[in-house]
Enzyme design. Structure first.
Site, mmCIF file in Angstrom:
data_model
loop_
_atom_site.group_PDB
_atom_site.id
_atom_site.type_symbol
_atom_site.label_atom_id
_atom_site.label_comp_id
_atom_site.label_asym_id
_atom_site.label_seq_id
_atom_site.Cartn_x
_atom_site.Cartn_y
_atom_site.Cartn_z
ATOM 1 N N LEU A 162 -42.178 -4.675 -12.619
ATOM 2 C CA LEU A 162 -41.779 -3.353 -13.096
ATOM 3 C C LEU A 162 -40.276 -3.159 -13.111
ATOM 4 C CD1 LEU A 162 -44.477 -1.189 -11.291
ATOM 5 C CD2 LEU A 162 -44.495 -2.055 -13.620
ATOM 6 N N THR A 166 -30.759 -2.815 -6.734
ATOM 7 C CA THR A 166 -29.957 -3.181 -5.574
ATOM 8 C C THR A 166 -30.817 -3.265 -4.326
ATOM 9 O OG1 THR A 166 -28.121 -1.958 -6.537
ATOM 10 C CG2 THR A 166 -27.938 -2.539 -4.228
ATOM 11 N N GLY A 168 -34.024 -3.898 -4.041
ATOM 12 C CA GLY A 168 -35.103 -4.874 -4.062
ATOM 13 C C GLY A 168 -35.749 -4.906 -5.430
ATOM 14 N N LYS A 169 -37.066 -4.954 -5.460
ATOM 15 C CA LYS A 169 -37.770 -5.001 -6.738
ATOM 16 C C LYS A 169 -39.052 -4.191 -6.649
ATOM 17 C CE LYS A 169 -38.131 -9.437 -6.665
ATOM 18 N NZ LYS A 169 -38.431 -10.830 -7.073
ATOM 19 N N LYS A 186 -43.028 -1.337 -4.000
ATOM 20 C CA LYS A 186 -41.579 -1.468 -3.863
ATOM 21 C C LYS A 186 -41.297 -2.451 -2.732
ATOM 22 C CE LYS A 186 -37.665 1.663 -2.937
ATOM 23 N NZ LYS A 186 -37.357 3.101 -2.759
ATOM 24 N N ASP A 283 -31.110 14.499 -4.558
ATOM 25 C CA ASP A 283 -30.853 13.572 -5.669
ATOM 26 C C ASP A 283 -31.789 13.846 -6.842
ATOM 27 O OD1 ASP A 283 -29.570 11.551 -7.036
ATOM 28 O OD2 ASP A 283 -30.879 9.980 -6.247
#
Length: 490
Positions: A162, A166, A168-169, A186, A283
């Site tokens: 997906l 920064t 991870g993935k 994640k 955020d």
């Protein structure tokens, strides 16, 4: 007047510089994103690309990202990243730079292999045992090397990629403990600072889940988390595209007013829940708001003589709690992505829940017009834009701020004859001037936005008050309900 497109220079990765410095909470400096789809040539004066740090977790990820955070072209993501939005970076609007930090451990062991421990009982199948015995490998930056068909915890089968950021993935998995349900997993880098930050986010997600057992308040809920050989992993339900991704793929055609109204109501509902539980998101931005289902139909717009996409279901979820801060926790000086950052943060006057309300006002404008209200990357210019659009900054805020370098004799110091000055003069106008129609519902929307964009946070509308605003009188009973069948649990 339509804003012209300006590129911005990226800001430092705030996730590393802020949240990491506190024990219980952190925030990031997310900066500039380019929102205007017309101009693509490099800027004559300076780079204006934003640096966010977030990565959307999208179910239809097609292209590999080449940078750190969520979006490549103009937006850069943050640690919490847009949980399910696509990370199709090569066609994105933000550019991001890969965070150079590398632990000594990873510098000397770029490709570390570990044997996966098998936690299965003796009755597990031979095939499962073979999966478990594969070596666990990290790349030189601490990302877990994983492939389609790999399993984690003998529960999660990886079926797709997906995105990568920064932090991870994110991979798409089938959760075999829950009937092969689809999840976005994640996977955090095996680096201490990211591991600690993930634990902080997990604590926030646990609190949300504890307070919202029936999942009525439209926040993405964590279904599971675990430590996989030094990689903190968090599982979420797989959702649709984030609202910026959809806007971008629709050539930045604004959302119809009924869609704006329904999404605004849900945002106010979700954030009121967080605020009532002494939590500030800090955020909020379109990337961190996800459609439950982003399927769409294509309609022909006779007025604009073009086709445009219309999402079929405007139900949304709020994501990315990596910067969320409880009232009792340390409040870092800088929070929020640049374009959604309130004046009290820029002036370093302290912030609380009204910070989120300002961000929502900016988001609603972006949904309504298709471009950002404050297209800037620099504090002084940002404040000047605020005055051009919203009127003068209250004198008591000017007197209290430590940022006196921006002011002289109670007014902003600003050269209107500079290139920045000309840009602001040509592209910023009073808020009501951006209204597309002078009908009641449009007037009501702008009244709500103006109340959300009050300079003084003490005078800003609360979300409990916002939910009673006349703009929401046009909602259907179905749109006012928040029924959901989701029940993520460990």
């Amino acid at each position: 007047m339509h804003h012209c497109k300006r590129y911005r220079s990226p800001e430092p990765d705030p996730y590393l510089s802020y949240r990491w410095k506190r024990r219980r909470s952190y925030s990031r400096e997310h900066e500039g994103r380019l929102r205007y789809p017309s101009r693509r040539e490099p800027p004559p004066r300076r780079s204006r690309s934003r640096s966010h740090d977030r990565l959307p977790y999208q179910r239809r990820y097609r292209e590999h990202r080449d940078s750190d955070t969520y979006r490549c072209e103009d937006r850069s993501p943050s640690f919490g990243e847009d949980y399910y939005g696509s990370s199709r970076c090569h066609h994105r609007r933000r550019s991001r730079e890969r965070e150079p930090y590398r632990t000594r451990k990873h510098a000397h062991h770029c490709h570390k292999r570990r044997t996966r421990s098998c936690s299965s009982a003796s009755s597990r199948s031979q095939q499962s045992s073979k999966r478990s015995s594969r070596s666990v490998e990290d790349d030189k930056e601490g990302h877990l090397v994983c492939r389609i068909g790999d399993w984690l915890q003998e529960r999660y089968e990886i079926v797709g990629n997906l995105g990568e950021g920064t932090f991870g993935k994110v991979v798409e998995c089938l959760d075999h403990a829950r009937g092969k349900s689809q999840v976005a997993l994640k996977i955090i880098r095996n680096v201490g600072k990211y591991r600690e930050a993930a634990r902080l986010e997990i604590n926030v997600l646990k609190k949300i889940k504890e307070k919202d057992k029936e999942n009525k308040f439209l926040c993405v809920l964590m279904s599971d988390w675990f430590n996989f050989h030094g990689h903190m992993c968090i599982a979420f339900e797989l959702l649709g595209k984030n609202t910026f991704e959809f806007l971008k793929e629709n050539n930045f055609q604004p959302y119809p007013l009924p869609h704006v109204r329904h999404m605004a109501y849900q945002l106010c509902h979700a954030l009121r829940f967080l605020h009532e539980n002494q939590l500030t998101h800090t955020d909020l931005k379109p990337e961190n708001i996800l459609f439950v289902n982003s399927e769409f139909e294509t309609l022909y717009n006779e007025h604009k003589s073009c086709e445009e996409k219309s999402v079929k279901n405007t139900s949304i979820r709020v994501a990315d709690f990596g910067s969320a801060t409880f009232d009792h926790e340390h409040h870092t000086t800088i929070v929020a992505t640049r374009h959604y950052r309130p004046p009290e943060v820029i002036l370093e006057l302290g912030w609380a829940q009204p910070c989120d309300v300002w961000s929502i006002g900016c988001i609603l404008f972006e949904y309504y017009r298709g471009f950002t209200l404050f297209q800037t990357h620099e504090n002084r210019e940002h404040l000047v834009m605020m005055e051009k659009i919203l009127g003068p900054i209250p004198s008591h805020m000017i007197h209290r701020t430590r940022k006196q370098k921006y002011f002289y004799k109670g007014g902003l110091v600003w050269d209107e004859n500079s290139s920045d000055g000309r840009y602001v003069k040509e592209n910023c106008k009073p808020l009501k001037s951006y209204m597309l129609q002078d009908t009641l519902e449009h007037v009501q929307l702008f009244d709500l936005m103006r109340r959300m964009l009050e300079f003084d946070p003490a005078q800003r509308i609360t979300l409990a008050e916002a939910l009673l605003h006349p703009f929401f009188a046009g909602l259907t009973p179905e749109e006012r309900s928040f029924h959901t069948s989701r029940n993520p649990s460990r």
